[in-house]
Design a protein around this motif. Sequence first.
Motif, mmCIF file in Angstrom:
data_model
loop_
_atom_site.group_PDB
_atom_site.id
_atom_site.type_symbol
_atom_site.label_atom_id
_atom_site.label_comp_id
_atom_site.label_asym_id
_atom_site.label_seq_id
_atom_site.Cartn_x
_atom_site.Cartn_y
_atom_site.Cartn_z
ATOM 1 N N UNK A 24 -12.820 -23.500 23.700
ATOM 2 C CA UNK A 24 -11.702 -23.563 22.761
ATOM 3 C C UNK A 24 -11.790 -24.792 21.866
ATOM 4 N N UNK A 25 -12.194 -25.918 22.410
ATOM 5 C CA UNK A 25 -12.351 -27.119 21.582
ATOM 6 C C UNK A 25 -13.441 -26.910 20.545
ATOM 7 N N UNK A 56 -18.449 -14.642 13.178
ATOM 8 C CA UNK A 56 -19.764 -15.015 13.690
ATOM 9 C C UNK A 56 -19.652 -16.182 14.667
ATOM 10 N N UNK A 57 -18.814 -17.153 14.343
ATOM 11 C CA UNK A 57 -18.578 -18.277 15.251
ATOM 12 C C UNK A 57 -17.991 -17.785 16.574
ATOM 13 N N UNK A 58 -17.008 -16.886 16.515
ATOM 14 C CA UNK A 58 -16.400 -16.347 17.734
ATOM 15 C C UNK A 58 -17.419 -15.586 18.571
ATOM 16 N N UNK A 59 -18.300 -14.822 17.918
ATOM 17 C CA UNK A 59 -19.331 -14.088 18.654
ATOM 18 C C UNK A 59 -20.318 -15.047 19.309
ATOM 19 N N UNK A 60 -20.711 -16.086 18.597
ATOM 20 C CA UNK A 60 -21.636 -17.071 19.171
ATOM 21 C C UNK A 60 -20.995 -17.824 20.338
ATOM 22 N N UNK A 61 -19.732 -18.157 20.215
ATOM 23 C CA UNK A 61 -19.040 -18.810 21.322
ATOM 24 C C UNK A 61 -18.842 -17.854 22.496
ATOM 25 N N UNK A 62 -18.690 -16.572 22.196
ATOM 26 C CA UNK A 62 -18.553 -15.587 23.257
ATOM 27 C C UNK A 62 -19.795 -15.462 24.120
ATOM 28 N N UNK A 63 -20.950 -15.800 23.554
ATOM 29 C CA UNK A 63 -22.205 -15.717 24.301
ATOM 30 C C UNK A 63 -22.188 -16.646 25.514
ATOM 31 N N UNK A 64 -21.567 -17.793 25.377
ATOM 32 C CA UNK A 64 -21.595 -18.766 26.475
ATOM 33 C C UNK A 64 -20.242 -18.903 27.170
ATOM 34 N N UNK A 69 -11.788 -16.339 27.790
ATOM 35 C CA UNK A 69 -11.731 -17.268 26.662
ATOM 36 C C UNK A 69 -11.632 -16.545 25.321
ATOM 37 N N UNK A 70 -11.911 -15.258 25.282
ATOM 38 C CA UNK A 70 -11.947 -14.523 24.016
ATOM 39 C C UNK A 70 -10.619 -14.516 23.265
ATOM 40 N N UNK A 71 -9.482 -14.207 23.896
ATOM 41 C CA UNK A 71 -8.233 -14.203 23.121
ATOM 42 C C UNK A 71 -7.877 -15.576 22.558
ATOM 43 N N UNK A 72 -8.073 -16.624 23.341
ATOM 44 C CA UNK A 72 -7.778 -17.975 22.853
ATOM 45 C C UNK A 72 -8.691 -18.379 21.713
ATOM 46 N N UNK A 73 -9.964 -18.004 21.807
ATOM 47 C CA UNK A 73 -10.910 -18.287 20.731
ATOM 48 C C UNK A 73 -10.476 -17.575 19.456
ATOM 49 N N UNK A 74 -10.078 -16.316 19.588
ATOM 50 C CA UNK A 74 -9.633 -15.554 18.417
ATOM 51 C C UNK A 74 -8.384 -16.163 17.794
ATOM 52 N N UNK A 75 -7.428 -16.560 18.619
ATOM 53 C CA UNK A 75 -6.182 -17.131 18.093
ATOM 54 C C UNK A 75 -6.450 -18.468 17.398
ATOM 55 N N UNK A 76 -7.285 -19.309 17.988
ATOM 56 C CA UNK A 76 -7.598 -20.595 17.341
ATOM 57 C C UNK A 76 -8.287 -20.392 15.998
ATOM 58 N N UNK A 77 -9.249 -19.474 15.955
ATOM 59 C CA UNK A 77 -9.928 -19.201 14.683
ATOM 60 C C UNK A 77 -8.952 -18.623 13.665
ATOM 61 N N UNK A 78 -8.048 -17.749 14.111
ATOM 62 C CA UNK A 78 -7.076 -17.173 13.193
ATOM 63 C C UNK A 78 -6.114 -18.229 12.662
ATOM 64 N N UNK A 79 -5.677 -19.153 13.526
ATOM 65 C CA UNK A 79 -4.779 -20.214 13.064
ATOM 66 C C UNK A 79 -5.411 -21.044 11.954
ATOM 67 N N UNK A 80 -6.659 -21.406 12.136
ATOM 68 C CA UNK A 80 -7.352 -22.188 11.105
ATOM 69 C C UNK A 80 -7.563 -21.342 9.849
#
Length: 147
Positions: A24-25, A56-64, A69-80
């Motif tokens: 998430x960070x 693309x960033x969310x997909x790359x972060x999803x790899x590791x 972590x997927x919903x939080x990653x999506x929400x953080x990217x959407x907020x920005x």
Amino acid sequence: MIEWVFVRAGARPVPQPVATPVVWATAFAGALVLVALHNVLVGSDRPGFALAALSLLAALLGVCARFTAAPGTAVLCWLILNGFAVPPAGTLTWAGHRDTAWLVCLCAAALVGTVLARIGQARAAYRRIAAEVVTPSADPDGGAVGH
């Protein structure tokens, strides 16, 4: 003779995912950098390119990352994306269908990255385990197999 080995020194079939707060960070910092680059290079009037870059960033972060972590990653990217790539910058808005589609796109990208990574890791683990199994090349009676 005594040989010192670490308990976790053996090969693990599947690597451990990165901790969710670290993912998430990274999503937060990466999204800020990508949206800043997008605003400088393209401008804030075309958020589609920013959405593609953040997906693309969310997909790359999803790899590791873990699936959780997927919903939080999506929400953080959407907020920005919503706060800084859509005019007026710095104001969060909700535009019904558009923002719902963006959230679904970002979450799907993170989940696709995680699924692809897990499939690749499972295949690699299977190959490692299958390589350890020794197949007999001769019949127990001494003849060649199949003759």
